[in-house]
Motif scaffolding. Structure first.
Motif, PDB file in Angstrom:
ATOM      1  N   ASP A  70      57.621  26.230  35.680  1.00 16.03           N
ATOM      2  CA  ASP A  70      58.315  27.341  36.470  1.00 16.03           C
ATOM      3  C   ASP A  70      57.790  28.689  36.073  1.00 16.03           C
ATOM      4  N   ILE A  71      57.385  29.073  34.870  1.00 22.52           N
ATOM      5  CA  ILE A  71      56.606  30.328  34.772  1.00 22.52           C
ATOM      6  C   ILE A  71      55.026  30.116  35.245  1.00 22.52           C
ATOM      7  N   ALA A  72      54.693  29.050  35.201  1.00 20.81           N
ATOM      8  CA  ALA A  72      53.173  28.942  35.698  1.00 20.81           C
ATOM      9  C   ALA A  72      53.402  28.920  37.244  1.00 20.81           C
ATOM     10  N   MET A  73      54.309  28.296  37.820  1.00 20.80           N
ATOM     11  CA  MET A  73      53.856  27.970  39.231  1.00 20.80           C
ATOM     12  C   MET A  73      55.109  28.379  40.333  1.00 20.80           C
ATOM     13  N   LEU A  74      55.998  29.345  39.713  1.00 21.23           N
ATOM     14  CA  LEU A  74      57.048  29.625  40.737  1.00 21.23           C
ATOM     15  C   LEU A  74      57.356  31.210  40.617  1.00 21.23           C
ATOM     16  N   ARG A  75      56.224  31.936  40.197  1.00 20.59           N
ATOM     17  CA  ARG A  75      56.375  33.438  40.595  1.00 20.59           C
ATOM     18  C   ARG A  75      55.798  33.759  41.905  1.00 20.59           C
ATOM     19  N   LYS A  76      56.019  35.018  42.120  1.00 18.31           N
ATOM     20  CA  LYS A  76      55.433  35.421  43.264  1.00 18.31           C
ATOM     21  C   LYS A  76      54.096  36.250  42.903  1.00 18.31           C
ATOM     22  N   GLU A  77      53.209  36.396  44.192  1.00 14.12           N
ATOM     23  CA  GLU A  77      52.097  37.023  43.828  1.00 14.12           C
ATOM     24  C   GLU A  77      51.925  37.873  42.981  1.00 14.12           C
ATOM     25  N   ARG A  78      52.809  39.243  43.103  1.00 19.90           N
ATOM     26  CA  ARG A  78      52.925  40.310  42.468  1.00 19.90           C
ATOM     27  C   ARG A  78      53.495  40.513  40.989  1.00 19.90           C
ATOM     28  N   ASP A  79      53.546  39.152  40.551  1.00 22.30           N
ATOM     29  CA  ASP A  79      54.212  38.894  39.163  1.00 22.30           C
ATOM     30  C   ASP A  79      53.141  38.251  38.304  1.00 22.30           C
ATOM     31  N   TYR A  80      52.193  38.047  38.800  1.00 18.40           N
ATOM     32  CA  TYR A  80      51.089  37.462  38.066  1.00 18.40           C
ATOM     33  C   TYR A  80      49.976  38.769  37.387  1.00 18.40           C
ATOM     34  N   LYS A  81      49.818  38.488  36.241  1.00 16.97           N
ATOM     35  CA  LYS A  81      49.341  39.655  35.504  1.00 16.97           C
ATOM     36  C   LYS A  81      47.743  39.522  35.072  1.00 16.97           C
ATOM     37  N   ASN A  82      47.239  38.668  35.542  1.00 15.02           N
ATOM     38  CA  ASN A  82      45.780  38.399  35.166  1.00 15.02           C
ATOM     39  C   ASN A  82      44.847  39.442  35.615  1.00 15.02           C
ATOM     40  N   VAL A  83      43.744  39.706  34.935  1.00 18.23           N
ATOM     41  CA  VAL A  83      42.698  40.771  35.323  1.00 18.23           C
ATOM     42  C   VAL A  83      41.918  40.235  36.691  1.00 18.23           C
ATOM     43  N   LEU A  84      41.656  41.078  37.539  1.00 23.65           N
ATOM     44  CA  LEU A  84      40.870  40.738  38.736  1.00 23.65           C
ATOM     45  C   LEU A  84      39.680  39.914  38.484  1.00 23.65           C
ATOM     46  N   LEU A  85      39.083  39.924  37.368  1.00 25.36           N
ATOM     47  CA  LEU A  85      37.744  39.237  37.037  1.00 25.36           C
ATOM     48  C   LEU A  85      37.794  37.777  37.315  1.00 25.36           C
ATOM     49  N   VAL A  86      38.975  37.246  36.657  1.00 17.08           N
ATOM     50  CA  VAL A  86      39.238  35.815  36.655  1.00 17.08           C
ATOM     51  C   VAL A  86      39.700  35.206  37.794  1.00 17.08           C
ATOM     52  N   GLU A  87      40.051  35.898  38.930  1.00 14.80           N
ATOM     53  CA  GLU A  87      40.408  35.312  40.341  1.00 14.80           C
ATOM     54  C   GLU A  87      39.256  35.583  41.149  1.00 14.80           C
ATOM     55  N   GLN A  88      38.181  35.843  40.826  1.00 16.39           N
ATOM     56  CA  GLN A  88      37.044  36.097  41.693  1.00 16.39           C
ATOM     57  C   GLN A  88      36.232  34.734  41.974  1.00 16.39           C
ATOM     58  N   PRO A  89      35.812  34.641  43.384  1.00 18.84           N
ATOM     59  CA  PRO A  89      35.449  33.153  43.525  1.00 18.84           C
ATOM     60  C   PRO A  89      34.354  32.495  43.157  1.00 18.84           C
ATOM     61  N   ASN A  90      34.170  31.192  43.175  1.00 13.43           N
ATOM     62  CA  ASN A  90      32.722  30.516  42.903  1.00 13.43           C
ATOM     63  C   ASN A  90      31.816  30.537  43.947  1.00 13.43           C
ATOM     64  N   THR A  91      31.321  31.816  43.983  1.00 17.51           N
ATOM     65  CA  THR A  91      30.573  32.112  45.169  1.00 17.51           C
ATOM     66  C   THR A  91      29.164  30.930  45.112  1.00 17.51           C
ATOM     67  N   ASN A  92      28.522  31.147  43.985  1.00 12.95           N
ATOM     68  CA  ASN A  92      27.550  30.374  43.530  1.00 12.95           C
ATOM     69  C   ASN A  92      27.747  30.086  41.958  1.00 12.95           C
ATOM     70  N   PHE A  93      26.864  29.170  41.488  1.00 17.36           N
ATOM     71  CA  PHE A  93      26.754  28.906  40.032  1.00 17.36           C
ATOM     72  C   PHE A  93      26.478  30.019  39.362  1.00 17.36           C
ATOM     73  N   ALA A  94      25.888  31.176  39.912  1.00 19.04           N
ATOM     74  CA  ALA A  94      25.600  32.359  39.036  1.00 19.04           C
ATOM     75  C   ALA A  94      26.650  33.152  38.950  1.00 19.04           C
ATOM     76  N   TYR A  95      27.680  33.248  39.865  1.00 22.87           N
ATOM     77  CA  TYR A  95      29.029  33.942  39.882  1.00 22.87           C
ATOM     78  C   TYR A  95      29.766  33.096  38.970  1.00 22.87           C
ATOM     79  N   THR A  96      29.949  32.157  38.823  1.00 27.13           N
ATOM     80  CA  THR A  96      30.671  31.138  38.196  1.00 27.13           C
ATOM     81  C   THR A  96      30.310  31.374  36.465  1.00 27.13           C
ATOM     82  N   ILE A  97      29.194  31.495  36.300  1.00 24.48           N
ATOM     83  CA  ILE A  97      28.771  31.691  34.783  1.00 24.48           C
ATOM     84  C   ILE A  97      28.932  33.223  34.734  1.00 24.48           C
TER      85      ILE A  97
END
Lengths: 251, 318
Positions: A70-97
Motif C-alpha cells: 500500500d505504501i509503495a504503490m497506493l500513494r498519489k504522485e505528490r506524496d512520493y518523496k524521492n529526489v529528482l535525480l533517481v526518476e530521470q530516464p534511461n536516455t542511454n547507457f551513459a545516463y543510466t550510469i
C-alpha cells in the motif's frame, strides 16, 4: 500518526530506492551486454529488497493497517518523496550510469552514517544495505571510468550525461522538516555535513575518468517536497498499474 | 591423419560415451559432435536470453514488492543461464559474438514459446508453471549428457528452473484461490499457454530430424513424444489442484496406458511460429538486435579502456 516525522523520514530514504529500482527494472533484457544486464537487474533487485525492509518498518510505525505494498504503490504522485535525480530516464547507457553513480556515491556515505542512528531498526537496515550499495558504487564508478576514458564517442556521451544530471545533485543535501526533526532526535543523518565529502569524491572519479566537473551554479529541487519532474507520473503508471486496476486483492 | 586412424578415433570416442565418460573441450571429438553441440547449446542459450523479454516486460508492473523481487531474481537467473551456456559453447571454439550474430540474423533458433506475448500478470504464473515445467522435463536428462561443460551447466540450470517452476505454480495458486476476476485471469493464461507448452517439447517422433544421433550422444535420453506424455501426466493433476481446466476436450485418463490421452496438436501453428510468423517473433528480434546495436558504443568503450589500462601498466613496468 504518533511518529509522523519518523514515518516521513523513512519514506524519504526508501522512495529513492523504489524509484531508482523501478527505472533499472525497465532495462532488464535490453542492456548493452549480458554482464551489464545482469548487474543492473541485480542492483534493481537489491534496491527493492531495501525498499521492503524500509516499508515494512514504515507500515509498523503507521500502524493503520497499510501494508508495504500500500505504501509503495497506493500513494498519489505528490506524496512520493524521492529526489529528482533517481526518476530521470534511461536516455542511454551513459545516463543510466551517470544517474547510478551520482546516487550511489551519496547513498554510500548516507548509509555509513545511518548505521550510527539511534533508531536500531534503521541502523540495522543501513548495515545490511551498505554491503550491497558499496558493490553498486563500484559498478557505477567503474563504468564512469570506462565510458569517460574509453572512446571519443563514449567520453562525449558520458560528459553530456554528467552535465545534464548534475543539476539534480544538490537536492541530495536538502533537509525537509521531518529530516530536521529526526536529526535533532539523533535518528536522522545531517546530510549537509556529507556534501563536501560527496563532491570531492565525485570530482575525483570524474577527474580519473578524464571528465570535467560541470560548472553549474543553479540546481533543481522539489522531489523531497513531492514536486517532481513530469517523468514520475509515468513511472507510477507502471508501478501502480496492478494495484489500481485490481484493488484489494492478494497476489 | 589417415581414414583408418580417424575411424579408430571415432570408435574410441563412441566407446567412451557408451561407458558414460564425459567428453571435455580439449578431447578429440568428431566434427559433427562439435557442430551438433554448438547448435543445441547455443539454441538453449538464445532461448534463455530471448526468454528474458516476455517476463522482463512485467518487472515494472508486478503487483506487489514481493512478486517484483522474485521476478527480478528469476529473470536475472535466466541471464545467468545464458551466460554459462554461452561459455560452455565457447569451449567448442565459437565466440559469443558469432553466436549473437547467428541469433540476430535468424540463422540460429530459440525456443518458439517466447514468440507468444505475456499479456497479463497470470502469464508470469503460467510461464513459470508450464514453460519452465516443460523446460525441466527437457533438461533434467541433460545433466547426464556426454559433453562435460554442458552437463555441469545443466545441473545448475535445472536446480534454478525447478525453483522457478514452483514459484510459477505458486503465482497460479494464489490467483486460483483469489477473486473470480483473478481466477479468470489464471484460466485465461492456462488457455493461451497450454498448447504452445506442449509444442515446446518438439515435433512428434516421426518428424524429429535429430533424435537418433542425439540419443546416441546422450544429448537426448527420451523421445519428444515420451517427454510430452510425461509433461502432460505430471501437469494435469497440478491443474486439478488449482481447480483450472486444461483447454483440451479430448484429454482423458487412459486406464490401460496409465497415461492421459490428449487432443491433436496444431502443428501448422508450430511450423508458422518456427518460420517467424508467431505473434512476437519480429518484436523479440527487434528488441535483441536493438539492444545489441544500441550497446555497441558501450562495448567499444570498454574495450578501448581496457587497452589503455593495459598500455599504461606495461609502460609502468618498463
Amino acid at each position: 500518526m504518533k511518529n509522523e516525522n519518523l514515518y516521513n523520514y523513512i519514506l524519504g530514504i526508501a522512495d529513492n530506492s523504489l524509484i531508482l529500482g523501478q527505472r533499472l527494472g525497465e532495462l532488464t533484457g535490453h542492456g548493452p551486454n549480458l554482464e551489464t544486464d545482469i548487474a543492473c537487474t541485480n542492483i534493481s533487485l537489491d534496491l527493492f529488497g531495501q525498499v521492503r525492509s524500509y516499508f515494512q518498518y514504515a507500515s509498523k510505525i503507521a500502524g493503520d493497517g497499510r501494508s508495504e505494498d500500500d505504501i509503495a504503490m497506493l500513494r498519489k504522485e505528490r506524496d512520493y518523496k524521492n529526489v529528482l535525480l533517481v526518476e530521470q530516464p534511461n536516455t542511454n547507457f551513459a545516463y543510466t550510469i551517470a544517474r547510478q553513480f551520482l546516487f550511489d556515491a551519496y547513498h554510500l556515505v548516507f548509509l555509513r552514517e545511518l548505521q550510527k542512528s539511534s533508531d536500531l531498526t534503521l541502523a540495522a537496515i543501513a548495515n545490511k544495505c551498505i554491503k550491497e550499495v558499496s558493490y553498486h558504487e563500484r559498478f557505477s564508478s567503474d563504468w564512469v571510468r570506462r565510458l569517460g576514458d574509453g572512446t571519443e564517442e563514449s567520453k562525449s556521451k558520458m560528459q553530456e550525461a554528467i552535465a545534464d544530471l548534475w543539476v539534480y545533485t544538490d537536492e541530495l543535501f536538502h533537509q525537509t522538516e521531518a529530516d530536521k526533526a529526526m536529526v535533532a532526535e539523533g535518528i536522522g543523518i545531517d546530510v549537509i555535513k556529507l556534501k563536501e565529502e560527496y563532491y570531492n569524491y565525485v570530482a575525483g572519479v570524474l577527474e580519473e575518468s578524464t571528465l570535467e566537473v560541470p560548472d553549474i551554479k543553479y540546481f533543481q529541487k522539489g522531489g523531497k517536497q513531492g514536486i517532481h519532474t513530469e517523468h514520475l507520473g509515468y513511472i507510477l503508471v507502471e508501478l501502480q498499474y496492478m494495484q489500481r486496476a485490481y484493488p484489494n486483492m492478494e497476489w | 591423419m589417415s581414414e583408418d586412424q580417424i575411424k579408430n578415433l571415432e570408435a574410441q570416442f563412441e566407446a567412451r560415451i557408451e561407458r558414460d565418460e564425459k567428453i571435455e573441450p580439449k578431447d578429440w571429438m568428431p566434427e559433427k559432435y562439435r557442430k551438433t553441440h554448438i547448435r543445441q547449446i547455443s539454441q538453449h542459450a538464445h532461448s534463455e536470453i530471448v526468454g528474458m523479454l516476455p517476463e522482463g516486460n512485467w518487472i515494472t508492473r508486478a503487483p506487489s514488492l514481493r512478486r517484483k523481487v522474485a521476478l527480478l531474481a528469476k529473470v536475472q537467473d535466466e541471464a545467468g543461464h545464458g551466460l554459462y551456456l554461452y561459455s560452455a559453447c565457447e569451449t567448442l571454439g565459437v565466440s559469443r559474438d558469432e553466436l549473437y550474430e547467428q541469433l540476430h540474423t535468424g540463422k540460429a533458433k530459440y525456443s518458439s514459446i517466447f514468440n507468444y506475448p505475456a499479456l497479463t500478470w497470470a502469464d508470469m504464473g503460467a510461464i513459470g508453471w508450464l514453460v519452465d515445467g516443460a523446460a525441466i522435463i527437457n533438461q533434467v536428462p541433460l545433466c547426464n549428457t556426454s559433453f562435460g561443460p554442458y552437463a555441469r551447466a545443466m545441473i545448475r540450470v535445472c536446480k534454478e528452473e525447478s525453483f522457478h517452476q514452483r514459484q510459477g505454480f505458486e503465482i497460479m495458486l494464489k490467483l486460483a484461490n483469489g477473486t473470480p476476476e483473478q481466477k479468470e485471469m489464471a484460466q485465461d493464461a492456462l488457455n493461451r499457454w497450454w498448447w504452445p507448452s506442449l509444442m515446446m517439447l518438439g515435433p512428434t517422433d516421426d518428424k524429429s530430424v535429430h533424435t537418433a544421433q542425439s540419443m546416441k550422444w546422450k544429448l537426448k535420453r527420451k523421445t519428444n513424444d515420451e517427454l510430452r506424455q510425461q509433461f502432460i501426466d505430471q501437469t494435469v493433476p497440478q491443474a486439478d489442484v488449482l481447480g483450472l481446466t486444461i483447454p483440451d476436450p479430448d484429454l482423458k485418463w487412459n486406464k490401460d496406458r496409465k497415461s492421459y490421452d490428449f487432443g491433436a496438436i496444431d502443428w501448422e501453428e508450430f511450423l508458422q511460429v518456427v518460420k517467424g510468423h508467431g505473434p512476437m517473433n519480429k518484436e523479440r528480434m527487434k528488441a535483441r538486435v536493438g539492444a545489441w546495436e544500441r550497446g555497441k558504443w558501450v562495448r567499444d568503450a570498454a574495450m578501448a579502456y581496457a587497452e589503455k589500462k593495459q598500455a599504461r601498466k606495461e609502460k609502468q613496468a618498463v
